[in-house]
Design a protein around this motif. Structure first.
Motif, PDB file in Angstrom:
ATOM      1  N   SER A  27       0.817  -1.223   0.000  1.00  0.00           N
ATOM      2  CA  SER A  27       0.000   0.000   0.000  1.00  0.00           C
ATOM      3  C   SER A  27       0.847   1.268   0.000  1.00  0.00           C
ATOM      4  CB  SER A  27      -0.975   0.010   1.189  1.00  0.00           C
ATOM      5  OG  SER A  27      -0.294   0.252   2.394  1.00  0.00           O
ATOM      6  N   LEU A  28       2.046   1.200   0.568  1.00  0.00           N
ATOM      7  CA  LEU A  28       2.933   2.369   0.596  1.00  0.00           C
ATOM      8  C   LEU A  28       3.877   2.414  -0.609  1.00  0.00           C
ATOM      9  CD1 LEU A  28       3.766   2.302   4.396  1.00  0.00           C
ATOM     10  CD2 LEU A  28       2.286   3.947   3.210  1.00  0.00           C
ATOM     11  N   GLY A  29       3.819   1.383  -1.428  1.00  0.00           N
ATOM     12  CA  GLY A  29       4.664   1.349  -2.615  1.00  0.00           C
ATOM     13  C   GLY A  29       6.146   1.244  -2.293  1.00  0.00           C
ATOM     14  N   ILE A  30       6.475   0.492  -1.245  1.00  0.00           N
ATOM     15  CA  ILE A  30       7.878   0.311  -0.881  1.00  0.00           C
ATOM     16  C   ILE A  30       8.491  -0.692  -1.860  1.00  0.00           C
ATOM     17  CG2 ILE A  30       9.514  -0.364   0.914  1.00  0.00           C
ATOM     18  CD1 ILE A  30       7.854   2.149   1.578  1.00  0.00           C
ATOM     19  N   THR A  31       9.414  -0.205  -2.627  1.00  0.00           N
ATOM     20  CA  THR A  31      10.104  -1.048  -3.600  1.00  0.00           C
ATOM     21  C   THR A  31      11.442  -1.497  -3.021  1.00  0.00           C
ATOM     22  OG1 THR A  31      11.240   0.833  -4.582  1.00  0.00           O
ATOM     23  CG2 THR A  31       9.075   0.238  -5.525  1.00  0.00           C
ATOM     24  N   GLU A  32      12.048  -2.439  -3.686  1.00  0.00           N
ATOM     25  CA  GLU A  32      13.378  -2.888  -3.275  1.00  0.00           C
ATOM     26  C   GLU A  32      14.340  -1.704  -3.238  1.00  0.00           C
ATOM     27  OE1 GLU A  32      16.699  -6.263  -4.522  1.00  0.00           O
ATOM     28  OE2 GLU A  32      14.919  -5.988  -5.769  1.00  0.00           O
ATOM     29  N   GLN A  33      14.286  -0.861  -4.250  1.00  0.00           N
ATOM     30  CA  GLN A  33      15.168   0.308  -4.315  1.00  0.00           C
ATOM     31  C   GLN A  33      14.929   1.252  -3.140  1.00  0.00           C
ATOM     32  OE1 GLN A  33      17.698   0.901  -6.322  1.00  0.00           O
ATOM     33  NE2 GLN A  33      18.129   2.890  -5.406  1.00  0.00           N
ATOM     34  N   ARG A  34      13.674   1.543  -2.832  1.00  0.00           N
ATOM     35  CA  ARG A  34      13.351   2.435  -1.716  1.00  0.00           C
ATOM     36  C   ARG A  34      13.780   1.838  -0.382  1.00  0.00           C
ATOM     37  NH1 ARG A  34       7.321   4.387  -1.707  1.00  0.00           N
ATOM     38  NH2 ARG A  34       8.121   5.646   0.014  1.00  0.00           N
ATOM     39  N   PHE A  35      13.685   0.516  -0.261  1.00  0.00           N
ATOM     40  CA  PHE A  35      14.091  -0.143   0.970  1.00  0.00           C
ATOM     41  C   PHE A  35      15.606  -0.132   1.134  1.00  0.00           C
ATOM     42  CE2 PHE A  35      15.592  -3.943   3.187  1.00  0.00           C
ATOM     43  CZ  PHE A  35      15.012  -3.733   4.424  1.00  0.00           C
ATOM     44  N   LYS A  36      16.311  -0.515   0.076  1.00  0.00           N
ATOM     45  CA  LYS A  36      17.763  -0.663   0.167  1.00  0.00           C
ATOM     46  C   LYS A  36      18.524   0.659   0.128  1.00  0.00           C
ATOM     47  CE  LYS A  36      17.954  -5.256  -1.877  1.00  0.00           C
ATOM     48  NZ  LYS A  36      18.474  -6.043  -3.015  1.00  0.00           N
ATOM     49  N   SER A  37      17.979   1.640  -0.569  1.00  0.00           N
ATOM     50  CA  SER A  37      18.651   2.947  -0.702  1.00  0.00           C
ATOM     51  C   SER A  37      17.639   4.058  -0.444  1.00  0.00           C
ATOM     52  CB  SER A  37      19.245   3.098  -2.105  1.00  0.00           C
ATOM     53  OG  SER A  37      20.160   2.070  -2.384  1.00  0.00           O
ATOM     54  N   PRO A  38      17.243   4.228   0.810  1.00  0.00           N
ATOM     55  CA  PRO A  38      16.230   5.245   1.118  1.00  0.00           C
ATOM     56  C   PRO A  38      16.679   6.631   0.661  1.00  0.00           C
ATOM     57  CG  PRO A  38      16.721   3.886   3.045  1.00  0.00           C
ATOM     58  CD  PRO A  38      17.731   3.546   1.996  1.00  0.00           C
ATOM     59  N   SER A  47      12.198   1.625   6.023  1.00  0.00           N
ATOM     60  CA  SER A  47      13.226   0.578   6.024  1.00  0.00           C
ATOM     61  C   SER A  47      13.500   0.086   7.440  1.00  0.00           C
ATOM     62  CB  SER A  47      14.518   1.090   5.397  1.00  0.00           C
ATOM     63  OG  SER A  47      14.334   1.319   4.025  1.00  0.00           O
ATOM     64  N   GLU A  48      13.627   1.012   8.357  1.00  0.00           N
ATOM     65  CA  GLU A  48      13.886   0.628   9.748  1.00  0.00           C
ATOM     66  C   GLU A  48      12.695  -0.105  10.353  1.00  0.00           C
ATOM     67  OE1 GLU A  48      15.297   4.061  11.899  1.00  0.00           O
ATOM     68  OE2 GLU A  48      16.982   4.307  10.518  1.00  0.00           O
ATOM     69  N   ALA A  49      11.497   0.305  10.000  1.00  0.00           N
ATOM     70  CA  ALA A  49      10.295  -0.371  10.511  1.00  0.00           C
ATOM     71  C   ALA A  49      10.221  -1.802   9.986  1.00  0.00           C
ATOM     72  CB  ALA A  49       9.046   0.410  10.116  1.00  0.00           C
ATOM     73  N   ILE A  50      10.553  -1.993   8.725  1.00  0.00           N
ATOM     74  CA  ILE A  50      10.535  -3.339   8.148  1.00  0.00           C
ATOM     75  C   ILE A  50      11.579  -4.210   8.837  1.00  0.00           C
ATOM     76  CG2 ILE A  50      11.028  -4.680   6.052  1.00  0.00           C
ATOM     77  CD1 ILE A  50       9.738  -2.265   4.493  1.00  0.00           C
ATOM     78  N   MET A  51      12.763  -3.661   9.086  1.00  0.00           N
ATOM     79  CA  MET A  51      13.793  -4.429   9.790  1.00  0.00           C
ATOM     80  C   MET A  51      13.323  -4.791  11.198  1.00  0.00           C
ATOM     81  SD  MET A  51      17.413  -2.804   8.680  1.00  0.00           S
ATOM     82  CE  MET A  51      17.823  -2.536   6.964  1.00  0.00           C
ATOM     83  N   ASN A  52      12.634  -3.874  11.858  1.00  0.00           N
ATOM     84  CA  ASN A  52      12.103  -4.153  13.188  1.00  0.00           C
ATOM     85  C   ASN A  52      11.074  -5.275  13.129  1.00  0.00           C
ATOM     86  OD1 ASN A  52       9.808  -3.524  15.347  1.00  0.00           O
ATOM     87  ND2 ASN A  52      11.821  -2.955  16.181  1.00  0.00           N
ATOM     88  N   ARG A  53      10.220  -5.258  12.115  1.00  0.00           N
ATOM     89  CA  ARG A  53       9.224  -6.326  11.967  1.00  0.00           C
ATOM     90  C   ARG A  53       9.913  -7.668  11.756  1.00  0.00           C
ATOM     91  NH1 ARG A  53       4.082  -4.441   9.874  1.00  0.00           N
ATOM     92  NH2 ARG A  53       3.358  -2.936  11.416  1.00  0.00           N
ATOM     93  N   ALA A  95      20.991  -4.924   3.873  1.00  0.00           N
ATOM     94  CA  ALA A  95      19.615  -4.714   3.414  1.00  0.00           C
ATOM     95  C   ALA A  95      19.204  -5.763   2.385  1.00  0.00           C
ATOM     96  CB  ALA A  95      19.453  -3.305   2.842  1.00  0.00           C
ATOM     97  N   ASP A  96      20.148  -6.282   1.616  1.00  0.00           N
ATOM     98  CA  ASP A  96      19.839  -7.335   0.639  1.00  0.00           C
ATOM     99  C   ASP A  96      19.278  -8.568   1.341  1.00  0.00           C
ATOM    100  OD1 ASP A  96      20.677  -5.954  -1.682  1.00  0.00           O
ATOM    101  OD2 ASP A  96      22.753  -6.556  -1.346  1.00  0.00           O
ATOM    102  N   GLN A 103      10.817 -10.989   0.978  1.00  0.00           N
ATOM    103  CA  GLN A 103      10.274 -11.443  -0.292  1.00  0.00           C
ATOM    104  C   GLN A 103      10.220 -12.966  -0.427  1.00  0.00           C
ATOM    105  OE1 GLN A 103       8.887  -9.302  -2.602  1.00  0.00           O
ATOM    106  NE2 GLN A 103       9.179  -7.915  -0.891  1.00  0.00           N
ATOM    107  N   GLN A 104      11.210 -13.671   0.114  1.00  0.00           N
ATOM    108  CA  GLN A 104      11.292 -15.111  -0.107  1.00  0.00           C
ATOM    109  C   GLN A 104      10.904 -15.936   1.116  1.00  0.00           C
ATOM    110  OE1 GLN A 104      15.210 -15.906  -1.664  1.00  0.00           O
ATOM    111  NE2 GLN A 104      15.008 -14.330  -3.219  1.00  0.00           N
ATOM    112  N   ASP A 105      11.313 -15.491   2.294  1.00  0.00           N
ATOM    113  CA  ASP A 105      11.077 -16.292   3.488  1.00  0.00           C
ATOM    114  C   ASP A 105       9.720 -16.028   4.134  1.00  0.00           C
ATOM    115  OD1 ASP A 105      13.561 -17.474   3.158  1.00  0.00           O
ATOM    116  OD2 ASP A 105      14.568 -16.024   4.439  1.00  0.00           O
ATOM    117  N   PHE A 106       9.209 -14.801   4.032  1.00  0.00           N
ATOM    118  CA  PHE A 106       7.889 -14.523   4.596  1.00  0.00           C
ATOM    119  C   PHE A 106       6.827 -15.465   4.027  1.00  0.00           C
ATOM    120  CE2 PHE A 106       7.842  -9.905   6.426  1.00  0.00           C
ATOM    121  CZ  PHE A 106       8.828 -10.238   7.331  1.00  0.00           C
TER     122      PHE A 106
END
Length: 129
Positions: A27-38, A47-53, A95-96, A103-106
């Motif tokens: 819903s927020l449109g977080i792409t791999e690029q946005r996650f890895k290189s904010p 990115s930090e919130a996703i890592m916390n999750r 971040a990779d 993407q793969q383990d969830f």
């Protein structure tokens, strides 16, 4: 509380965290690029919130009983490895690796959650919005 009750509570928490994270990424449109290189403060926060999750999910999954881990294809060693890396090297997390987990383990973890509940005749529930 029995191991099964503890496992079910953990499975439920894993399910909610993964499902909400996947929904929010979309819903927020977080792409791999946005996650890895904010490129913005908002992207950095996401990115930090996703890592916390991911850390929270690995905490719950790592605490599952040996029986649940073995029967439902949860890889304790991999889960603990990701958890330890996030918990002890947060500023230097690759971040990779985290993106690959999302993407793969969830999806694999979700399959295990569903298999656990299917066998016990239980339903996973999302909180009401």
């Amino acid at each position: 509380m029995s191991a099964k009750a503890n496992d079910m509570a953990r499975i439920q928490e894993i399910f909610v965290l993964i499902t909400e994270t996947q929904r929010q990424i979309e819903s927020l449109g977080i792409t791999e690029q946005r996650f890895k290189s904010p490129a913005s403060d908002a992207d950095q926060l996401f990115s930090e919130a996703i890592m916390n999750r991911v850390l929270r999910i690995t905490e719950e999954a790592g605490a599952l009983s040996d029986e649940a881990l073995a029967l439902y294809d949860f890889d304790r060693r991999a889960i603990k490895g990701v958890r330890n890396r996030l918990a002890h090297a947060y500023g230097n997390v690759d971040a990779d690796i985290v993106w690959d987990v999302v993407q793969q383990d969830f999806p694999k973890l979700l399959e295990g959650c569903h298999a656990y509940c299917d066998e016990l005749g239980l339903e996973l529930e999302l909180p009401e919005e």
